[in-house]
Design an enzyme around this catalytic site. Structure first.
Site, mmCIF file in Angstrom:
data_model
loop_
_atom_site.group_PDB
_atom_site.id
_atom_site.type_symbol
_atom_site.label_atom_id
_atom_site.label_comp_id
_atom_site.label_asym_id
_atom_site.label_seq_id
_atom_site.Cartn_x
_atom_site.Cartn_y
_atom_site.Cartn_z
ATOM 1 N N THR A 1 12.928 36.854 6.147
ATOM 2 C CA THR A 1 13.410 35.548 6.580
ATOM 3 C C THR A 1 13.650 35.654 8.079
ATOM 4 O O THR A 1 13.957 36.725 8.590
ATOM 5 C CB THR A 1 14.719 35.123 5.869
ATOM 6 O OG1 THR A 1 15.724 36.103 6.116
ATOM 7 C CG2 THR A 1 14.511 34.974 4.370
ATOM 8 N N SER A 2 13.499 34.539 8.771
ATOM 9 C CA SER A 2 13.601 34.566 10.231
ATOM 10 C C SER A 2 15.032 34.681 10.733
ATOM 11 O O SER A 2 15.277 35.230 11.789
ATOM 12 C CB SER A 2 12.975 33.302 10.823
ATOM 13 O OG SER A 2 11.616 33.264 10.513
ATOM 14 N N MET A 3 15.964 34.134 9.982
ATOM 15 C CA MET A 3 17.350 34.102 10.454
ATOM 16 C C MET A 3 18.259 34.750 9.429
ATOM 17 O O MET A 3 18.003 34.691 8.234
ATOM 18 C CB MET A 3 17.806 32.658 10.662
ATOM 19 C CG MET A 3 16.859 31.828 11.514
ATOM 20 S SD MET A 3 17.170 31.988 13.241
ATOM 21 C CE MET A 3 18.499 30.884 13.448
#
Length: 198
Positions: free
Chosen positions: A8-10
Site C-alpha cells: 500500500t502506498s500510505m
C-alpha cells in the site's frame, strides 16, 4: 512454499482488499511504501527476496502488477529476477502466472509490460494533476506552501520533522523513512544534513 506480496502506498491505507485473496499457508510480506520505490529497495520485498534466495519461497502471489511497482523498468526487472530464480509470480487480477511448467509465459510478460506502462502513465498523470491543483491554488491565493527564499535553521528543521529524526536514529533507509513519515526523500535528506550540523 508460497508467499503473498502486498503493498500500500500510505501507512494509513488498509491492505484488507489485498489480504482477502490470501490462501492458507502463504507467507505474507506487506510493504507500506510508494510504488515509485524500486522493488528491491523496499523493506519487506528485501525480506521476500532473501527468502527466495534461501530456497524458502518458490511461488509469489500479488493482487495486481502495480503492487510490484509503478515504473515499467523496475517491474520488468523484478519479474525477470523472479523468473531467473525459478519463482512463479501469479498476478491475481490477471489470473496469469509468469512460469508454466518451468518455462516463461510470454503472454504474462506482454500483458505485464503493457500494464506497467499504464501504471507509470497513471502516476505521471496524478503528479501532473497535483501540480495543476497547486498552480490553481496559488492563483486563488490559498496555496499554503512555504514562501520562496525562506530558510529554516537546522534546529527548526529537526523540530518540524521529529518523526524523521526518530527513524534516522533507528538507521532506517532514507526511502523507507520517507514512506513511513509521509514526506519526500528530499525532506529526509535535509533532516539528515541538519542532524549532522547540530
Amino acid at each position: 512454499m508460497k508467499a503473498r506480496y502486498i503493498r500500500t502506498s500510505m501507512v494509513k491505507q488498509n491492505e484488507i482488499r489485498q489480504l482477502v485473496k490470501q490462501h492458507d499457508g502463504e507467507r505474507v510480506f506487506i510493504d507500506k511504501i510508494s510504488g515509485a520505490v524500486p522493488f528491491n529497495e523496499r523493506p519487506q520485498a528485501k525480506e521476500l527476496l532473501k527468502a527466495i534466495a534461501s530456497g524458502e519461497i518458490n511461488y509469489v502471489s500479488t493482487s495486481s502488477i502495480d503492487r510490484i511497482g509503478r515504473n515499467t523498468l523496475d517491474v520488468l526487472q523484478s519479474i525477470d529476477a523472479l523468473t531467473k530464480a525459478g519463482v512463479v509470480l501469479k498476478v491475481d487480477n490477471l489470473g496469469l502466472e509468469s512460469l508454466i511448467n518451468g518455462k516463461e509465459n510470454p503472454t504474462f510478460k506482454l500483458i505485464c509490460s503493457v500494464l506497467a506502462n499504464i501504471s507509470e502513465m497513471e502516476r505521471a498523470t496524478l503528479r501532473e494533476r497535483q501540480l495543476e491543483g497547486i498552480h490553481e491554488a496559488k492563483k486563488r491565493g490559498v496555496y499554503k506552501g512555504r514562501e520562496k527564499g525562506t530558510i529554516d535553521t537546522p534546529e527548526e528543521i529537526l523540530l518540524k520533522h521529529k518523526e524523521v529524526v526518530k527513524f534516522l536514529r533507528m538507521k532506517k533507509t532514507l526511502r523507507d523513512i520517507a514512506s513511513r513519515a509521509e514526506v519526500s526523500l528530499g525532506t529526509v535528506q535535509k533532516v539528515k544534513k541538519a542532524m549532522e550540523l547540530t
